[in-house]
Design a protein around this motif. Structure first.
Motif, PDB file in Angstrom:
ATOM      1  N   UNK A 144       0.703   4.083  -2.871  1.00 30.08           N
ATOM      2  CA  UNK A 144       0.516   5.506  -2.548  1.00 30.08           C
ATOM      3  C   UNK A 144       1.651   6.346  -3.133  1.00 30.08           C
ATOM      4  N   UNK A 145       2.866   5.851  -2.979  1.00 27.22           N
ATOM      5  CA  UNK A 145       4.014   6.634  -3.447  1.00 27.22           C
ATOM      6  C   UNK A 145       4.135   6.665  -4.973  1.00 27.22           C
ATOM      7  N   UNK A 146       3.488   5.700  -5.656  1.00 21.41           N
ATOM      8  CA  UNK A 146       3.575   5.671  -7.121  1.00 21.41           C
ATOM      9  C   UNK A 146       2.356   6.303  -7.780  1.00 21.41           C
ATOM     10  N   UNK A 160       0.829  -1.212   0.000  1.00 26.08           N
ATOM     11  CA  UNK A 160       0.000   0.000   0.000  1.00 26.08           C
ATOM     12  C   UNK A 160       0.862   1.261   0.000  1.00 26.08           C
ATOM     13  N   UNK A 161       1.988   1.192   0.724  1.00 23.58           N
ATOM     14  CA  UNK A 161       2.903   2.353   0.728  1.00 23.58           C
ATOM     15  C   UNK A 161       3.412   2.593  -0.699  1.00 23.58           C
ATOM     16  N   UNK A 162       3.797   1.503  -1.366  1.00 22.57           N
ATOM     17  CA  UNK A 162       4.327   1.635  -2.735  1.00 22.57           C
ATOM     18  C   UNK A 162       3.267   2.162  -3.695  1.00 22.57           C
TER      19      UNK A 162
END
Lengths: 168, 224
Positions: free
Chosen positions: A48-50, A44-46
């Motif tokens: 969001x960051x992408x 989920x972090x990836x």
């Protein structure tokens, strides 16, 4: 370029709509519940960051499969404690594990176990195949030729069939 | 079990997930506040500490040796001076390569196709073997830094023969390791012996992944 608030809403929307993709990928790459939660969070972090780089020429599911599978494979590779997590199921251990479960649940458990035993890239291919993705879409997610997708799927299916037949 | 049965069976996972999945909306909301970590922020503390010590070693070593070269070269023990210089230079080169490779790994996009992304990441990880090769090159200077000029005149032939043999053996070993630690030798027993243990697990997994990717590529060609 999306505004921050717009990005946040889009993120929550895609997570809610496509959470199944993340959970299924995490489930097959991580059998341990604690590790799986870490992996899901990392996915989920990836995402969001992408998000600001999302290109709508791709289907959102294609884009999510790419991120979740890439994160899952990298996560597996980076971690040293996950060595040899998947012990191949023998006839005896399978019978013990499958007691008190319905026939369908048993078959599903076995299928998940067999997929878990596959190598990382084969596993990614099998998830996409079982999710009923077309060969063209699978080729796009994995980055290989359409003809190669067919060949590889046939080989892996043979492996799975033979694993099932060993236990029946 | 045929194709249809296999897929139908898999679809029951979806039903199960629908029943059990209660996505934590708060978690998704919290994640939108997660700061993007830079390359330093995303590293494990133990790795950061090791790099910090290595960096400190190079800075202090370079400062000290620079001072000796500039001010007290005539009186200095040349064996120590040159051995230490070689060691510090090789450590600095290894640290530089390591950081460069880490920055390349950090730039790889997770949104690209799986084979492309994983091949890049695994190749970069495996190319950290270069750092190991360079570090092995410094083995001989650890056998010479304590030598001194009086030792050459005072020691007998046997004593000198022993220390010279140790140094020659170290030179041969380090050059052999420098030339042979490479992806092509990944299946050799000695390779597995050197790179056994948890610390090397990500490297060995990257090698295994490259082998898998090779199997997926039409020409089966994996360059490191």
């Amino acid at each position: 370029m999306m505004e921050k608030e717009e990005q946040k809403n889009f993120f929550q929307e895609i997570i809610n709509q496509h959470k199944g993709i993340l959970f299924k990928v995490a489930r097959l790459y991580c059998r341990d519940e604690e590790d799986r939660q870490d992996l899901l969070q990392e996915m989920m972090i990836q995402i969001w960051q992408s998000l600001h780089k999302y290109n709508d020429q791709y289907k959102i599911s294609t884009w999510l499969y790419r991120i979740s599978l890439n994160v899952a494979i990298s996560y597996f590779r980076k971690s040293s404690k996950r060595e040899q997590r998947y012990t191949p199921l023998t006839e005896k251990t399978a019978q013990i594990a499958l007691e008190d479960k319905s026939e369908n649940e048993n078959q599903l458990l076995l299928l998940e176990q067999f997929i878990s035993e596959l190598k990382e890239i084969d596993k990614a291919l099998m998830i996409l195949y079982l999710e009923d993705k077309s060969h063209t879409e699978i080729a796009g997610i994995l980055g290989m030729s359409v003809s190669n997708v067919g060949t590889k799927i046939s080989r892996i299916k043979e492996k799975l069939k033979s694993r099932f037949s060993q236990l029946t | 079990m045929n194709e249809l049965e296999l897929k139908q069976l898999w679809q029951t996972t979806n039903k199960k997930l629908e029943e059990n999945l209660a996505m934590n909306v708060k978690l998704a909301d919290d994640l939108t506040r997660v700061k993007v970590h830079g390359i330093i922020g995303s590293m494990k503390p133990i790795k950061l500490f090791t790099i910090f010590i290595g960096f400190l070693w190079v800075v202090i070593g370079a400062g000290y040796l620079g001072g000796v070269f500039a001010n007290t070269y005539q009186e200095a023990n040349k064996f120590f001076l040159y051995s230490a210089t070689v060691q510090v230079v090789l450590t600095a080169i290894a640290l530089g390569i390591y950081f460069f490779q880490l920055s390349l790994i950090y730039q790889v996009e997770n949104t690209d196709p799986i084979l492309q992304t994983q091949k890049k990441l695994a190749q970069l990880k495996v190319s950290t073997l270069r750092v190991t090769r360079i570090m092995f090159l410094q083995i001989p200077v650890w056998t010479t830094f304590w030598w001194n000029e009086s030792m050459l005149s005072d020691w007998n032939v046997l004593q000198l023969g022993v220390i010279a043999s140790v140094t020659v053996a170290a030179i041969i070993l380090s050059i052999w390791l420098f030339l042979n630690i490479k992806y092509e030798n990944r299946h050799k027993k000695w390779f597995h012996l050197i790179f056994s243990g948890n610390e090397w697990s990500p490297l060995m997994k990257s090698i295994d992944l490259l082998d898998q990717i090779k199997d997926y590529e039409p020409d089966g060609n994996v360059q490191i």
